[in-house]
Scaffold this motif. Sequence first.
Motif, short mmCIF file in Angstrom:
data_model
loop_
_atom_site.label_atom_id
_atom_site.label_comp_id
_atom_site.label_asym_id
_atom_site.label_seq_id
_atom_site.Cartn_x
_atom_site.Cartn_y
_atom_site.Cartn_z
N ASP A 33 0.78 -1.23 0.00
CA ASP A 33 0.00 0.00 0.00
C ASP A 33 0.82 1.29 0.00
O ASP A 33 0.26 2.38 0.01
N GLN A 235 -12.25 5.10 -4.79
CA GLN A 235 -12.39 3.64 -4.83
C GLN A 235 -11.48 2.98 -5.86
O GLN A 235 -11.19 1.79 -5.77
N ASN A 236 -11.03 3.76 -6.84
CA ASN A 236 -10.13 3.22 -7.86
C ASN A 236 -8.67 3.58 -7.66
O ASN A 236 -7.83 3.26 -8.48
N ARG A 238 -5.53 2.64 -5.94
CA ARG A 238 -5.14 1.38 -5.31
C ARG A 238 -3.93 1.48 -4.40
O ARG A 238 -3.67 0.60 -3.59
N ASN A 240 -2.30 3.33 -1.32
CA ASN A 240 -2.83 4.12 -0.22
C ASN A 240 -1.91 5.23 0.29
O ASN A 240 -2.37 6.17 0.92
N TRP A 523 -0.53 0.61 -9.46
CA TRP A 523 -0.83 -0.41 -8.46
C TRP A 523 0.34 -1.38 -8.36
O TRP A 523 1.24 -1.38 -9.20
#
Length: 528
Positions: A33, A235-236, A238, A240, A523
């Motif tokens: 993340d 929400q998209n 990825r 954090n 991501w």
Amino acid sequence: MKRFFLLVLCIFATSCTGGGSCAGKKEVAALPDTFIWNLYSDPKSIDPGLVQENSGSDVGVQLFEGLTEYHPETNEPVPALATSSDVSSDGLLYTFHLRQDAKWSNGDPVTAHDFEYSWKRALDPKTGSYYASYFYIIKGGQEFNEGKNTDGNSVMVKALDDVTLQVTLKHPAHYFPQMIAYPAYRPVHRKTVETFGDKWTHPEHIVSNGPYKLVSWEVQKEMVAEKNPYYWDAQNVRINRIRFLLIEERETALKKHLEGSAHYTDDIPTLKIPTLKSNPHYHDAIQLATYYYSINTKKKPFDDVRVRQALAMSIEREKITNVLQQGYPTRNLVPPGIPGYTTAKGLSFNPEKARQLLSEAGFQDPKTLKVTLSYNTNENHKLIAEMVQNMWKENLGVEAELYNQEWKSHLKNVEEGNYEVGRFTWIGDYVDPLTFLEITTTASTQNYSKWSNPVYDDLVLVQSGKERDPKKRFELLQQAEEMMLEQAPLIPLYHYGRPLLLDPRVKGFYGNLQDMHPVKFAWFEEEK
């Protein structure tokens, strides 16, 4: 009216090269993340209206979002806070339709009024925006910035309502949707700016509207940004968290990457490149960027074009790039590769002609010409300066003194005219020759040479703006570039390639033409 761009956002992710991790045994911390980015130095500012160097842009792209955003691979503009736009038949009037679910990191709605305020703030001479001239394409922008009109309403950007922004350009610009993706065009939160003044970007105060929000900043150590829960597309997103490591020593930064303590490192020490080319992390991306030396034309004897030409014609660019093992030698300011544009021919390497010009300028004894070459702290900048110093001595007989400063001091001295020859890089803000040629126009805040030519200004700022035929417009810009290069207010040395290291587990993050990297599209993917 015609629809300008579709209401789609397609991100094409391709696999990075090869498998396996770097040679070190240490695992990257906080996966999957946290994305760790070797940023090198503290940004001078992350305020969109004041940002001026790469580090500020790199951070700003993550914290703030504009009407359009950069595609992670091609850097083409894709819809962001504007879902669509309409353009008038004459190409002058843009109407942007904003999404209604956009929010600031404190929960306030992002509106068209935020953009009107932010763009006018960037143009306000009291702000002192480095990129103020970048807004001159807006009708009334230049006059307001130069104090010829003190009424902010004279700048033709207006919020018609909370979700509709109307902009009138002073000339057609097919590249305008790409321009507004640039960090300087991203909005600021008015209440926060007015409440905290120049401290509004501190982590304890900052309010941003991008996919990430700044949570800490330890000077000369690291900056940390975390996912913004109020971001419209959270929400998209990825990844954090982003850690920007502020390590000025490039060898140390490289070591951290090879140990597995960073995912992305781009300013690689020159001598390490040959051994890194076989590493699965290594990539080399072509850049819309030029490394050049600016010459202060307001200081004698550099006001004499013959002196400037002599300095330019006695540098062997190929030797520089051969030693660097990167970059593309050039005599041009505008990089090749812009569709439809043929780059101008600059001054060729000709030491005999250079010595003749110097003699004609009154320096029959070249040793009587003293040159101070300034550069900011960086191993490559030092290496290049030393090579140019030797070339001027061997090819011209001119002695040059090298003057090294840290970046902020170097920039301050150059901006104030306290230099003779100084190192700079220009990175194109959009894929068009104008983004390079504007920096040598009289009014540009990036015209450190202070060279001024009304014919050149007319070609770049007036005639090319009025010309609707793309081929004829490029011909006008090529004519202007040839004129400027002949006058030598600056000396182009090479166009950049971007050697970089990227952890193969990172997807959706690419080396690209403008070196803009929105992490929101990236991501982690474990290797198989």
